[in-house]
Each structure stands twice: as structure tokens, then as C-alpha cells.
Design a protein around this motif. Sequence first.
Motif, PDB file in Angstrom:
ATOM      1  N   GLU A  84       7.627  -7.056   0.284  1.00 30.32           N
ATOM      2  CA  GLU A  84       8.946  -6.505   0.608  1.00 30.32           C
ATOM      3  C   GLU A  84       9.321  -5.398  -0.385  1.00 30.32           C
ATOM      4  N   VAL A  85       9.025  -5.613  -1.661  1.00 23.42           N
ATOM      5  CA  VAL A  85       9.279  -4.584  -2.666  1.00 23.42           C
ATOM      6  C   VAL A  85       8.404  -3.366  -2.384  1.00 23.42           C
ATOM      7  N   ASP A  86       7.137  -3.607  -2.034  1.00 17.11           N
ATOM      8  CA  ASP A  86       6.243  -2.492  -1.695  1.00 17.11           C
ATOM      9  C   ASP A  86       6.793  -1.682  -0.525  1.00 17.11           C
ATOM     10  N   ARG A  87       7.311  -2.366   0.485  1.00 16.07           N
ATOM     11  CA  ARG A  87       7.891  -1.659   1.641  1.00 16.07           C
ATOM     12  C   ARG A  87       9.130  -0.856   1.233  1.00 16.07           C
ATOM     13  N   ALA A  88       9.957  -1.420   0.362  1.00 19.78           N
ATOM     14  CA  ALA A  88      11.153  -0.706  -0.106  1.00 19.78           C
ATOM     15  C   ALA A  88      10.750   0.532  -0.898  1.00 19.78           C
ATOM     16  N   LEU A  89       9.723   0.396  -1.743  1.00 18.44           N
ATOM     17  CA  LEU A  89       9.234   1.558  -2.494  1.00 18.44           C
ATOM     18  C   LEU A  89       8.678   2.618  -1.554  1.00 18.44           C
ATOM     19  N   ALA A  90       7.949   2.199  -0.517  1.00 18.54           N
ATOM     20  CA  ALA A  90       7.394   3.143   0.457  1.00 18.54           C
ATOM     21  C   ALA A  90       8.519   3.859   1.211  1.00 18.54           C
ATOM     22  N   ALA A  91       9.571   3.125   1.558  1.00 20.51           N
ATOM     23  CA  ALA A  91      10.712   3.744   2.249  1.00 20.51           C
ATOM     24  C   ALA A  91      11.367   4.790   1.356  1.00 20.51           C
ATOM     25  N   LEU A  92      11.520   4.470   0.085  1.00 22.69           N
ATOM     26  CA  LEU A  92      12.101   5.441  -0.851  1.00 22.69           C
ATOM     27  C   LEU A  92      11.178   6.645  -1.017  1.00 22.69           C
ATOM     28  N   GLN A  93       9.877   6.409  -1.117  1.00 24.56           N
ATOM     29  CA  GLN A  93       8.921   7.515  -1.248  1.00 24.56           C
ATOM     30  C   GLN A  93       8.974   8.427  -0.031  1.00 24.56           C
ATOM     31  N   SER A  94       9.172   7.853   1.151  1.00 28.77           N
ATOM     32  CA  SER A  94       9.264   8.674   2.366  1.00 28.77           C
ATOM     33  C   SER A  94      10.496   9.567   2.341  1.00 28.77           C
ATOM     34  N   ARG A  95      11.474   9.209   1.505  1.00 26.66           N
ATOM     35  CA  ARG A  95      12.682  10.031   1.337  1.00 26.66           C
ATOM     36  C   ARG A  95      12.594  10.898   0.088  1.00 26.66           C
ATOM     37  N   GLY A  96      11.386  10.955  -0.514  1.00 25.04           N
ATOM     38  CA  GLY A  96      11.166  11.838  -1.654  1.00 25.04           C
ATOM     39  C   GLY A  96      11.510  11.241  -3.006  1.00 25.04           C
ATOM     40  N   VAL A  97      11.652   9.909  -3.080  1.00 21.00           N
ATOM     41  CA  VAL A  97      12.006   9.252  -4.331  1.00 21.00           C
ATOM     42  C   VAL A  97      10.756   8.574  -4.895  1.00 21.00           C
ATOM     43  N   SER A  98      10.290   9.011  -6.046  1.00 14.24           N
ATOM     44  CA  SER A  98       9.110   8.410  -6.668  1.00 14.24           C
ATOM     45  C   SER A  98       9.448   7.016  -7.205  1.00 14.24           C
ATOM     46  N   ASN A  99       8.422   6.248  -7.531  1.00  8.77           N
ATOM     47  CA  ASN A  99       8.657   4.916  -8.104  1.00  8.77           C
ATOM     48  C   ASN A  99       9.460   5.004  -9.394  1.00  8.77           C
ATOM     49  N   ASP A 100       9.146   5.998 -10.235  1.00 13.19           N
ATOM     50  CA  ASP A 100       9.905   6.176 -11.476  1.00 13.19           C
ATOM     51  C   ASP A 100      11.359   6.501 -11.191  1.00 13.19           C
ATOM     52  N   ASP A 101      11.593   7.436 -10.267  1.00  9.28           N
ATOM     53  CA  ASP A 101      12.964   7.811  -9.925  1.00  9.28           C
ATOM     54  C   ASP A 101      13.709   6.674  -9.225  1.00  9.28           C
ATOM     55  N   ALA A 102      12.968   5.780  -8.577  1.00  8.34           N
ATOM     56  CA  ALA A 102      13.581   4.624  -7.911  1.00  8.34           C
ATOM     57  C   ALA A 102      14.015   3.572  -8.914  1.00  8.34           C
ATOM     58  N   GLY A 103      13.555   3.701 -10.170  1.00  8.90           N
ATOM     59  CA  GLY A 103      13.910   2.735 -11.196  1.00  8.90           C
ATOM     60  C   GLY A 103      12.946   1.569 -11.302  1.00  8.90           C
ATOM     61  N   PHE A 104      11.825   1.624 -10.587  1.00 11.23           N
ATOM     62  CA  PHE A 104      10.848   0.533 -10.616  1.00 11.23           C
ATOM     63  C   PHE A 104      10.204   0.428 -11.987  1.00 11.23           C
ATOM     64  N   HIS A 105      10.168  -0.792 -12.530  1.00 10.44           N
ATOM     65  CA  HIS A 105       9.448  -1.038 -13.775  1.00 10.44           C
ATOM     66  C   HIS A 105       8.288  -1.998 -13.542  1.00 10.44           C
ATOM     67  N   LYS A 106       8.593  -3.179 -13.024  1.00 12.28           N
ATOM     68  CA  LYS A 106       7.553  -4.196 -12.848  1.00 12.28           C
ATOM     69  C   LYS A 106       8.036  -5.244 -11.865  1.00 12.28           C
ATOM     70  N   TYR A 107       7.091  -5.879 -11.185  1.00 13.59           N
ATOM     71  CA  TYR A 107       7.420  -7.043 -10.382  1.00 13.59           C
ATOM     72  C   TYR A 107       6.313  -8.066 -10.515  1.00 13.59           C
ATOM     73  N   MET A 108       6.673  -9.319 -10.238  1.00 13.79           N
ATOM     74  CA  MET A 108       5.677 -10.388 -10.320  1.00 13.79           C
ATOM     75  C   MET A 108       6.134 -11.560  -9.464  1.00 13.79           C
ATOM     76  N   PHE A 109       5.142 -12.278  -8.934  1.00 14.13           N
ATOM     77  CA  PHE A 109       5.433 -13.538  -8.265  1.00 14.13           C
ATOM     78  C   PHE A 109       5.146 -14.632  -9.273  1.00 14.13           C
ATOM     79  N   VAL A 110       6.166 -15.378  -9.624  1.00 17.27           N
ATOM     80  CA  VAL A 110       6.045 -16.443 -10.622  1.00 17.27           C
ATOM     81  C   VAL A 110       5.731 -17.728  -9.861  1.00 17.27           C
ATOM     82  N   THR A 111       4.467 -18.137  -9.932  1.00 12.95           N
ATOM     83  CA  THR A 111       4.023 -19.258  -9.108  1.00 12.95           C
ATOM     84  C   THR A 111       4.714 -20.568  -9.464  1.00 12.95           C
TER      85      THR A 111
END
Length: 80
Positions: free
Chosen positions: A17-44
Motif C-alpha cells: 500500500e505504501v509502494d502504491r502511494a509512492l507510485a501515485a505521488l511519483q506519477s504526479r512528479g513527487v519523488s520519494n524524497d520530496d514525499a517525505g519517505f524515510h523508511k518502512y518495515m513490517f514488524v512481524t
Amino acid sequence: MSAPFHIMIKPGDALAEVDRALAALQSRGVSNDDAGFHKYMFVTQAKQTVLMVTTRQAPLAAELRGKPGWTEPGDVPLQT
């Protein structure tokens, strides 16, 4: 020392879901850095996804905030 990151969590594995949100932002010209993305993890052990963004106002946070299940622990409401 860097500023603390804003944390968002969601039960279950929401990495795609985060990957899809990042892709949607990228399609609008927003890079991962500009989107504010730092890190994500699934904590099992906790069975939840943890997302770290640079600020509460980051575009990625805004993109996910309206989606079901995402919470921002310990946060205060946005001032309007």
C-alpha cells in the motif's frame, strides 16, 4: 542530530500500500524524497507496518492519512 521522524502505523503488512502511494505521488512528479519517505518495515512480532516520514505534513503522510487503518500514535490534531 536529526529531527525525529513522524510515525504512522497500520495493522498487517501494508508495504504494498505504501509502494502504491509512492507510485501515485511519483506519477504526479513527487519523488520519494520530496514525499517525505524515510523508511518502512513490517514488524512481524507486532503484525503491523511502521512507516517513517520526515514530517507530519509530508505528502506521503497526507496520501495515506485518508486510507482506512492508518494511525499516528501519540500525535496531536493538526492545527487549522
